[in-house]
Design a protein around this motif. Structure first.
Motif: not given
Length: 260
Positions: A88-111
């Protein structure tokens, strides 16, 4: 005298117009359904990675089968899903959330989503371009530390970061482990105080040849450009960044409050 168009000619004239209007309405509904399905996909609504059958989607959203097929076609064009025979129809690309309401580095956001690593492509003192000196509130033609990093999440290219830091903080960053440590943490240690606020601008831009090659994306594809000027707690600007995110791998989220 009023001349009336024969009924047959009237029908011939209006039929193509009505058909075009139906196609437009169907396309509008397909886009609306694609938006709803995209939200469900990015929110992890389908944990096994397989979307319901077209008939189920149509029943759940009150859409015709043609509308469902067009909506899924839009998501396939975004390379978010694909059709697999027998599955059937399958998800092939995952998107990761990056918050805009806190001041954080990328590693902190996506750990929680994987390991963020930095490939340091360039790190060197340079003469600050005039707009950079102005934004960092340093004298014209002052030296700044320029850092170019390719950020990866579990090995997959995620963003290309171009960073300018005043040279009074530069020596501490030159000797630091930039491959495994966020610049934010290093700046706070070097400055002896925490970061406070950041001004951000977010827009979509076309990837130039250099950015596309580094991010392993098609040349000219749209990327998310985040311009961020970060200040220490005392208001001193210390970090000007231009971050190009692969739009197919990141989504920006935030909680906004209405104030009067």
């Amino acid at each position: 005298m009023v001349h009336r168009m024969p009924a047959e000619r009237t029908r011939q004239h209006t039929t193509p117009v009505a058909a075009a209007r139906r196609r437009r309405l169907r396309a509008d509904r397909a886009r609306q359904l694609a938006d709803l399905l995209r939200h469900q996909i990015l929110g992890g609504r389908f944990p096994d990675g397989v979307l319901p059958h077209e008939e189920v989607i149509g029943a759940d959203y009150g859409a015709t089968r043609n509308t469902v097929r067009q909506a899924l076609g839009l998501l396939r064009a975004e390379q978010l899903v694909e059709r697999q025979p027998g599955v059937g129809t399958v998800v092939v690309c995952q998107k990761f959330p990056h918050g805009l309401d806190r001041l954080m580095g990328l590693a902190e956001t996506l750990h929680r989503h994987g390991r963020v690593t930095n490939e340091v492509r360039t790190i060197s003192p340079v003469t600050a371009p005039a707009p950079v000196a102005d934004r960092l509130r340093i004298p014209p033609r002052s030296e700044v530390l320029y850092i170019e990093r390719l950020r990866r999440l579990d090995g997959a290219p995620l963003s290309l970061d171009l960073t300018y830091v005043p040279m009074r903080l530069g020596p501490a960053l030159l000797d630091a482990d930039l491959e495994n440590t966020d610049v934010f943490r290093l700046i706070e240690e070097a400055a002896g105080q925490p970061l406070g606020t950041a001004e951000i601008t977010l827009e979509a831009v076309n990837a130039d040849a250099h950015s596309a090659a580094v991010l392993e994306a098609p040349r000219g594809t749209a990327v998310l450009m985040l311009e961020r000027l970060t200040h220490l707690a005392d208001g001193t600007p210390v970090d000007l960044e231009f971050i190009r995110f692969r739009g197919d791998r990141i989504t920006m989220r935030g909680l906004l409050h209405r104030t009067v």
